[in-house]
Scaffold this active site. Structure first.
Site, PDB file in Angstrom:
ATOM      1  N   GLU A 124      35.697  10.064  -4.116  1.00  0.00           N
ATOM      2  CA  GLU A 124      36.748   9.295  -4.796  1.00  0.00           C
ATOM      3  C   GLU A 124      37.342   8.244  -3.855  1.00  0.00           C
ATOM      4  OE1 GLU A 124      38.337  10.666  -8.462  1.00  0.00           O
ATOM      5  OE2 GLU A 124      39.111  12.398  -7.349  1.00  0.00           O
ATOM      6  N   GLU A 144      33.745  18.145  -9.176  1.00  0.00           N
ATOM      7  CA  GLU A 144      34.883  18.731  -9.883  1.00  0.00           C
ATOM      8  C   GLU A 144      34.471  19.483 -11.149  1.00  0.00           C
ATOM      9  OE1 GLU A 144      36.669  15.610  -7.251  1.00  0.00           O
ATOM     10  OE2 GLU A 144      34.839  15.815  -8.442  1.00  0.00           O
TER      11      GLU A 144
END
Length: 270
Positions: A124, A144
């Site tokens: 990210e 995730e």
């Protein structure tokens, strides 16, 4: 020689070497997993890069052979041992999002220098940077969904915009590892380099960026960010408003003179 800036924290070292600021996530014992101390330091570092006129480019890297293994939820919920950092955490609105490059993205380019693990929050962070140099044996990925979590740093939005819908969904919803060679082929990163050379190559990138006119570089970033969601006709109006100011700057005149005189330009950012 680089000098360590006072905004550094125990988990985030911030150094300046002329126009280049190097931000190092410094928690190698945890593969630089994100902590509150680290995110406060990064938020302050990115604000400094944006606001200080002496800075033209930032480099983000990790200590100890890894970039960032994502969020350490326990550490992120534990106050820093440093009173100054605790105070800054109370003063910076959404310091965690600013440190993660989700909010208040710097007005100047950020170059990622990635070794080892750059997964979950590490990938990210990569998506919030402007140039990306990755070691050939690095591990990238957004894991995730595999863990019943969600990429809160903005990857469900940013990744499809950067590499296209189908390729992004393959990465996001299978939650698989992405080899650096594949990331390069997708246009997700700029360079794949031998192990141990990511920071060296990133600093070479930084030197090239710093040699460009800062008004031009910042205007290019600003135009892209302010127009990426707009139709071309509307986007061009914003581009012209920003671009003509650059064209009329002292740096534009200096660039022309330097070209004519066959010498390096001495840009002042004005």
């Amino acid at each position: 020689m680089p000098s360590i800036l006072p905004i550094s924290t125990a988990h985030c070292t911030v150094e300046q070497d002329g126009p280049v600021v190097i931000v190092t996530m410094n928690r190698p014992e945890a593969k630089n997993a994100l902590s509150s101390d680290m995110l406060v330091g990064m938020a302050d570092a990115f604000a400094y890069i944006s606001e200080d006129p002496s800075v033209r480019v930032g480099v983000l890297t990790g200590a100890g052979g890894d970039f960032c293994a994502g969020a350490d939820l326990k550490a992120m919920g534990t106050p820093s041992q440093d009173e100054r950092v605790r105070q800054r955490a109370s003063e910076i609105t959404n310091y965690h999002w600013k440190g993660l490059l989700r909010e208040a993205v710097p007005t100047k380019p950020i170059i990622a220098a990635i070794e080892g693990y750059a997964v979950a929050g590490g990938t990210e962070l990569l998506l919030g940077t402007d140039l990306r140099v990755v070691a050939e044996d690095a591990t990238l990925g957004l894991f995730e969904a595999r863990r019943g979590l969600f990429p809160m740093g903005g990857s469900a939005i940013r990744l499809p915009r950067q590499i296209g819908y189908a390729a992004a969904m393959d990465i996001l919803i299978t939650a698989r590892e992405v080899p650096p060679a594949e990331a390069l082929s997708l246009g997700l990163i700029n360079r794949v380099v031998p192990k141990g050379e990511a920071l060296k190559v990133a600093l070479e990138f930084a030197e090239a960026v710093a040699a460009s006119a800062p008004l031009s570089v910042q205007a290019i970033l600003r135009v892209y960010r302010e127009t990426s969601h707009l139709p071309e006709e509307e986007a061009l109006k914003i581009q012209d408003e920003i671009g003509w100011k650059v064209m009329g700057s002292e740096d534009a005149k200096e660039g022309t003179r330097a070209f004519r005189e066959k010498r390096p330009a001495d840009f002042k950012g004005a």
